[in-house]
Motif scaffolding. Sequence first.
Motif, short mmCIF file in Angstrom:
data_model
loop_
_atom_site.label_atom_id
_atom_site.label_comp_id
_atom_site.label_asym_id
_atom_site.label_seq_id
_atom_site.Cartn_x
_atom_site.Cartn_y
_atom_site.Cartn_z
N ALA A 83 -73.53 36.80 30.12
CA ALA A 83 -73.68 36.85 31.36
C ALA A 83 -73.20 35.77 32.33
O ALA A 83 -72.85 34.48 31.65
CB ALA A 83 -75.31 37.04 31.60
N LEU A 84 -72.84 36.10 33.52
CA LEU A 84 -72.23 35.05 34.32
C LEU A 84 -73.23 34.73 35.52
O LEU A 84 -73.64 35.87 36.27
CB LEU A 84 -70.98 35.43 34.88
N ALA A 85 -73.39 33.51 35.84
CA ALA A 85 -74.17 33.04 37.13
C ALA A 85 -72.93 32.89 38.07
O ALA A 85 -72.31 31.37 37.96
CB ALA A 85 -75.03 31.93 36.94
N PRO A 86 -72.26 33.51 38.91
CA PRO A 86 -71.16 33.19 39.68
C PRO A 86 -71.07 32.05 40.66
O PRO A 86 -72.18 31.95 41.35
CB PRO A 86 -70.81 34.78 40.29
N GLU A 87 -70.04 31.59 40.98
CA GLU A 87 -69.87 30.68 42.28
C GLU A 87 -70.42 31.54 43.28
O GLU A 87 -69.92 32.58 43.75
CB GLU A 87 -68.62 30.16 42.24
N LEU A 101 -84.09 39.40 40.72
CA LEU A 101 -84.32 39.06 39.39
C LEU A 101 -84.25 40.38 38.49
O LEU A 101 -83.60 40.62 37.42
CB LEU A 101 -85.42 38.36 39.17
N ARG A 102 -84.89 41.27 38.89
CA ARG A 102 -85.21 42.61 38.32
C ARG A 102 -83.68 43.29 38.00
O ARG A 102 -83.62 44.12 37.09
CB ARG A 102 -86.00 43.64 38.93
N LEU A 103 -82.94 43.15 38.98
CA LEU A 103 -81.79 43.73 39.13
C LEU A 103 -80.80 43.26 37.85
O LEU A 103 -80.16 43.99 37.33
CB LEU A 103 -80.81 43.55 40.30
N GLY A 104 -81.23 41.88 37.48
CA GLY A 104 -80.55 41.41 36.42
C GLY A 104 -80.80 41.91 34.92
O GLY A 104 -79.98 41.82 34.13
N GLU A 119 -91.41 36.24 33.69
CA GLU A 119 -92.14 35.02 33.46
C GLU A 119 -91.47 33.91 32.83
O GLU A 119 -91.68 32.77 33.18
CB GLU A 119 -93.48 35.46 32.53
N ARG A 120 -90.40 34.06 31.92
CA ARG A 120 -89.67 33.08 31.49
C ARG A 120 -88.81 32.50 32.68
O ARG A 120 -88.90 31.26 32.66
CB ARG A 120 -88.59 33.35 30.33
N ALA A 152 -79.07 35.89 35.95
CA ALA A 152 -78.32 36.17 34.70
C ALA A 152 -79.15 35.96 33.55
O ALA A 152 -78.62 36.93 32.44
CB ALA A 152 -77.27 34.93 34.56
N LEU A 153 -80.01 35.25 33.50
CA LEU A 153 -81.09 35.13 32.47
C LEU A 153 -81.83 36.60 32.16
O LEU A 153 -82.14 36.44 30.93
CB LEU A 153 -81.72 33.98 32.36
N MET A 154 -82.05 37.14 33.07
CA MET A 154 -82.79 38.36 32.91
C MET A 154 -82.25 39.30 31.97
O MET A 154 -82.88 40.31 31.74
CB MET A 154 -83.15 39.14 34.56
N SER A 155 -80.77 39.27 31.90
CA SER A 155 -80.25 40.16 30.99
C SER A 155 -80.48 39.64 29.39
O SER A 155 -79.98 40.30 28.62
CB SER A 155 -78.75 40.36 31.13
N ASP A 156 -81.20 38.48 29.35
CA ASP A 156 -81.51 37.87 28.02
C ASP A 156 -80.24 37.68 27.21
O ASP A 156 -79.78 38.22 26.09
CB ASP A 156 -82.15 38.96 27.19
N PRO A 157 -79.15 36.84 27.80
CA PRO A 157 -77.85 36.64 27.08
C PRO A 157 -77.75 35.93 25.99
O PRO A 157 -78.80 34.98 25.72
CB PRO A 157 -77.09 35.91 28.19
N LYS A 158 -76.82 36.24 24.98
CA LYS A 158 -76.72 35.04 24.20
C LYS A 158 -75.84 33.82 24.40
O LYS A 158 -75.85 32.82 23.92
CB LYS A 158 -76.31 35.83 22.93
N LEU A 159 -75.03 34.22 25.51
CA LEU A 159 -74.15 33.05 26.26
C LEU A 159 -74.22 33.32 27.55
O LEU A 159 -74.17 34.51 28.17
CB LEU A 159 -72.52 33.46 25.60
N LEU A 160 -74.58 32.05 28.23
CA LEU A 160 -74.67 32.11 29.76
C LEU A 160 -73.53 31.20 30.28
O LEU A 160 -73.30 30.17 29.88
CB LEU A 160 -75.99 31.40 30.06
#
Length: 243
Positions: A83-87, A101-104, A119-120, A152-160
């Motif tokens: 997942a990417l948290a973009p500029e 957040l839910r969209l993520g 909640e996380r 981005a964290l809402m997709s539960d990524p292995k790499l952010l």
Amino acid sequence: MTDALLEVRNLAVRYGDLIGIADVSLTVPAGKVVALLGSNGAGKTTTLNAIAGLVPPAGGSVTWMGQAIGGKPAYAIVGGGLALAPEGWRLFVQQTVEQNLRLGATVLADKKRVPALLERVFSLFPRLAERRRQRAGTLSGGERQMLATGRALMSDPKLLMLDEPSLGLAPAVVESLYETLGQLRRDGLTLLLAEQAVELALEVADHAYVLQTGRTVLEGPAAQLADDRDVQRIYLGLETTAS
């Protein structure tokens, strides 16, 4: 490297006749924090966008967990755990914090996981919990960065991947954000961090790569690069104090 989650080799991106990046290589091992450094225009954002599937590669390879993903669509890549948290955040400003957040989490196959992930995020960013019903367009810059990261964290990524997370933020906000990134690292999340804030990035990172005019020109342990004044002066354009 056998424990590598992500491997980029000789990546190139072109925008018509313009070269976005010419030759970028990097490796991100599982459970580590890797910093991607360079001045404005060095190619950091283009590199992350190419990895995330937002722009197509013109050459080279991107391998994620042993599988080639170069040229795959963004939804497939984020669904695979990257997942990417973009500029610039790219939020839906008319939607609420919680809606963003839910969209993520739309890529998740198991929607029952959404409440726990929500909640996380609220635990990591209590300010977002306070503003969960507030429209994203009314948030401060720091709160928008929290929301972009949380989404981005809402997709539960292995790499952010985070693109310039400190850009334009007040020092106190940046410090709080980096404390959160440190917590994510301790929780075992792998991070790829593109930053102009060199000292911050090297403080949290295990390894770093330096980009210059779209090419990887240097790499090494973060602590080693942090202590190398010539590296900072030549490749990052920072002033150093003579001893």
